[in-house]
Scaffold this motif. Structure first.
Motif, PDB file in Angstrom:
ATOM      1  N   ARG A  83     -15.934 -15.695  -3.278  1.00  0.00           N
ATOM      2  CA  ARG A  83     -16.564 -16.758  -2.558  1.00  0.00           C
ATOM      3  C   ARG A  83     -15.440 -17.386  -1.487  1.00  0.00           C
ATOM      4  NH1 ARG A  83     -19.542 -21.472  -5.371  1.00  0.00           N
ATOM      5  NH2 ARG A  83     -21.171 -20.651  -4.615  1.00  0.00           N
ATOM      6  N   ASP A  84     -16.161 -17.340  -0.215  1.00  0.00           N
ATOM      7  CA  ASP A  84     -15.216 -17.877   0.864  1.00  0.00           C
ATOM      8  C   ASP A  84     -15.365 -19.385   0.751  1.00  0.00           C
ATOM      9  OD1 ASP A  84     -15.240 -15.588   2.280  1.00  0.00           O
ATOM     10  OD2 ASP A  84     -17.125 -16.008   3.394  1.00  0.00           O
ATOM     11  N   GLY A  85     -13.689 -19.932   1.044  1.00  0.00           N
ATOM     12  CA  GLY A  85     -13.393 -21.079   0.869  1.00  0.00           C
ATOM     13  C   GLY A  85     -13.931 -21.907   2.029  1.00  0.00           C
ATOM     14  N   GLU A  86     -13.856 -23.316   1.931  1.00  0.00           N
ATOM     15  CA  GLU A  86     -14.282 -24.240   3.014  1.00  0.00           C
ATOM     16  C   GLU A  86     -13.831 -23.881   4.528  1.00  0.00           C
ATOM     17  OE1 GLU A  86     -16.352 -26.807   2.693  1.00  0.00           O
ATOM     18  OE2 GLU A  86     -16.964 -25.938   0.470  1.00  0.00           O
ATOM     19  N   PRO A  87     -14.539 -23.850   5.392  1.00  0.00           N
ATOM     20  CA  PRO A  87     -14.217 -23.624   6.743  1.00  0.00           C
ATOM     21  C   PRO A  87     -12.741 -24.320   7.075  1.00  0.00           C
ATOM     22  CG  PRO A  87     -16.712 -23.879   6.739  1.00  0.00           C
ATOM     23  CD  PRO A  87     -15.864 -24.262   5.473  1.00  0.00           C
ATOM     24  N   VAL A  88     -12.002 -23.689   8.067  1.00  0.00           N
ATOM     25  CA  VAL A  88     -10.923 -24.390   8.358  1.00  0.00           C
ATOM     26  C   VAL A  88     -10.693 -24.216  10.101  1.00  0.00           C
ATOM     27  CG1 VAL A  88      -8.363 -24.121   8.629  1.00  0.00           C
ATOM     28  CG2 VAL A  88      -9.519 -23.606   6.254  1.00  0.00           C
TER      29      VAL A  88
ATOM     30  N   ASP B  27     -23.910 -18.260  -5.153  1.00  0.00           N
ATOM     31  CA  ASP B  27     -24.799 -18.682  -4.359  1.00  0.00           C
ATOM     32  C   ASP B  27     -25.294 -17.584  -3.345  1.00  0.00           C
ATOM     33  OD1 ASP B  27     -26.548 -20.207  -2.818  1.00  0.00           O
ATOM     34  OD2 ASP B  27     -25.010 -21.493  -2.011  1.00  0.00           O
ATOM     35  N   ARG B  28     -26.279 -17.562  -2.676  1.00  0.00           N
ATOM     36  CA  ARG B  28     -26.846 -16.659  -1.777  1.00  0.00           C
ATOM     37  C   ARG B  28     -25.502 -16.078  -0.766  1.00  0.00           C
ATOM     38  NH1 ARG B  28     -30.373 -17.907   2.933  1.00  0.00           N
ATOM     39  NH2 ARG B  28     -30.850 -16.014   2.565  1.00  0.00           N
ATOM     40  N   ARG B  29     -25.367 -14.858  -0.509  1.00  0.00           N
ATOM     41  CA  ARG B  29     -24.195 -14.682   0.560  1.00  0.00           C
ATOM     42  C   ARG B  29     -22.907 -14.300  -0.164  1.00  0.00           C
ATOM     43  NH1 ARG B  29     -26.313 -11.854   4.368  1.00  0.00           N
ATOM     44  NH2 ARG B  29     -25.670 -12.645   6.010  1.00  0.00           N
ATOM     45  N   ASP B  30     -22.976 -14.892  -1.467  1.00  0.00           N
ATOM     46  CA  ASP B  30     -21.607 -14.846  -2.088  1.00  0.00           C
ATOM     47  C   ASP B  30     -21.629 -13.128  -2.448  1.00  0.00           C
ATOM     48  OD1 ASP B  30     -20.706 -17.028  -2.225  1.00  0.00           O
ATOM     49  OD2 ASP B  30     -21.410 -17.617  -4.082  1.00  0.00           O
ATOM     50  N   GLN B  31     -20.201 -12.612  -2.903  1.00  0.00           N
ATOM     51  CA  GLN B  31     -20.087 -11.308  -3.123  1.00  0.00           C
ATOM     52  C   GLN B  31     -19.399 -11.010  -4.393  1.00  0.00           C
ATOM     53  OE1 GLN B  31     -17.871  -9.937   0.215  1.00  0.00           O
ATOM     54  NE2 GLN B  31     -19.653  -9.545   1.465  1.00  0.00           N
TER      55      GLN B  31
ATOM     56  N   PRO C 206      -9.691 -19.685   2.950  1.00  0.00           N
ATOM     57  CA  PRO C 206      -9.040 -18.503   2.018  1.00  0.00           C
ATOM     58  C   PRO C 206     -10.129 -18.159   0.931  1.00  0.00           C
ATOM     59  CG  PRO C 206      -7.529 -20.252   1.765  1.00  0.00           C
ATOM     60  CD  PRO C 206      -8.738 -20.673   2.912  1.00  0.00           C
ATOM     61  N   ARG C 207     -10.356 -17.001   0.564  1.00  0.00           N
ATOM     62  CA  ARG C 207     -11.426 -16.451  -0.307  1.00  0.00           C
ATOM     63  C   ARG C 207     -10.902 -16.763  -1.668  1.00  0.00           C
ATOM     64  NH1 ARG C 207     -14.430 -10.727  -0.099  1.00  0.00           N
ATOM     65  NH2 ARG C 207     -15.885 -12.121   0.931  1.00  0.00           N
ATOM     66  N   THR C 208     -11.779 -17.562  -2.663  1.00  0.00           N
ATOM     67  CA  THR C 208     -11.479 -17.550  -4.128  1.00  0.00           C
ATOM     68  C   THR C 208     -12.050 -16.505  -4.746  1.00  0.00           C
ATOM     69  OG1 THR C 208     -11.925 -19.977  -3.565  1.00  0.00           O
ATOM     70  CG2 THR C 208     -12.112 -19.433  -6.055  1.00  0.00           C
ATOM     71  N   GLU C 209     -11.478 -16.025  -5.812  1.00  0.00           N
ATOM     72  CA  GLU C 209     -11.787 -15.052  -6.781  1.00  0.00           C
ATOM     73  C   GLU C 209     -11.932 -15.547  -8.124  1.00  0.00           C
ATOM     74  OE1 GLU C 209      -9.321 -11.618  -6.238  1.00  0.00           O
ATOM     75  OE2 GLU C 209      -9.915 -11.418  -4.308  1.00  0.00           O
ATOM     76  N   ILE C 210     -12.973 -15.255  -8.978  1.00  0.00           N
ATOM     77  CA  ILE C 210     -13.164 -15.560 -10.202  1.00  0.00           C
ATOM     78  C   ILE C 210     -13.716 -14.633 -11.048  1.00  0.00           C
ATOM     79  CG2 ILE C 210     -14.780 -17.235 -11.524  1.00  0.00           C
ATOM     80  CD1 ILE C 210     -15.113 -19.004  -9.212  1.00  0.00           C
ATOM     81  N   GLU C 211     -13.074 -14.240 -12.048  1.00  0.00           N
ATOM     82  CA  GLU C 211     -13.155 -13.160 -13.021  1.00  0.00           C
ATOM     83  C   GLU C 211     -14.262 -13.538 -13.982  1.00  0.00           C
ATOM     84  OE1 GLU C 211     -10.911  -9.712 -15.578  1.00  0.00           O
ATOM     85  OE2 GLU C 211      -9.885 -11.078 -14.074  1.00  0.00           O
ATOM     86  N   TRP C 212     -15.257 -12.587 -14.301  1.00  0.00           N
ATOM     87  CA  TRP C 212     -16.401 -12.993 -15.085  1.00  0.00           C
ATOM     88  C   TRP C 212     -16.894 -11.541 -15.692  1.00  0.00           C
ATOM     89  CZ3 TRP C 212     -16.397 -17.196 -17.256  1.00  0.00           C
ATOM     90  CH2 TRP C 212     -17.400 -17.866 -17.794  1.00  0.00           C
TER      91      TRP C 212
END
Length: 124
Positions: free
Chosen positions: A12-17, A78-82, A29-35
């Motif tokens: 998931r992309d982080g908040e725009p900077v 959410d849509r467009r997450d990867q 910075p991209r957030t990574e969540i393992e599931w």
């Protein structure tokens, strides 16, 4: 309830900077969540083929899948997450993932269904 067998990583992309020198915005910075989840290829219905739909030709591969996720993920995709799969391929979420409950019995969420497409197959 048993857990789904594959390890997936939600990207998931982080908040725009904003760049202080230029004023341009770029993804944070991209957030990574393992599931855990399970990837399934979507089936074309026989009814659509019987109706004369010929969008798929012999020898073509359908790259549209359904990713089933265990309930309780900290952030709803959410849509467009990867997602990065156990094989290292990246899949992009199409539309809004939906929580699914059993038809009978418990009303607790059984899994989350997300339509995904292999990113390398998408046209830009």
């Amino acid at each position: 309830m048993s857990r789904l067998p594959e390890q997936w990583m939600l990207l998931r992309d982080g908040e725009p900077v904003q760049d202080a020198s230029t004023g341009n915005w770029f993804p944070g910075p991209r957030t990574e969540i393992e599931w855990t989840g399970l990837l399934q290829q979507r089936q074309l219905s026989a009814a659509s083929v019987d109706a004369g739909n010929t969008e798929f030709q012999d020898g073509h591969v359908v790259s549209s899948y359904v990713l089933l996720l265990d309930p309780g993920i900290p952030v709803m995709p959410d849509r467009r997450d990867q997602f990065r799969g156990p094989d290292g391929l990246i899949y992009e979420v199409e539309g809004k993932p939906r929580p699914r409950r059993p038809a009978r019995g418990s009303r607790r969420m059984a899994y989350i269904a997300a339509n995904v497409r292999c990113v390398s197959d998408m046209k830009e």
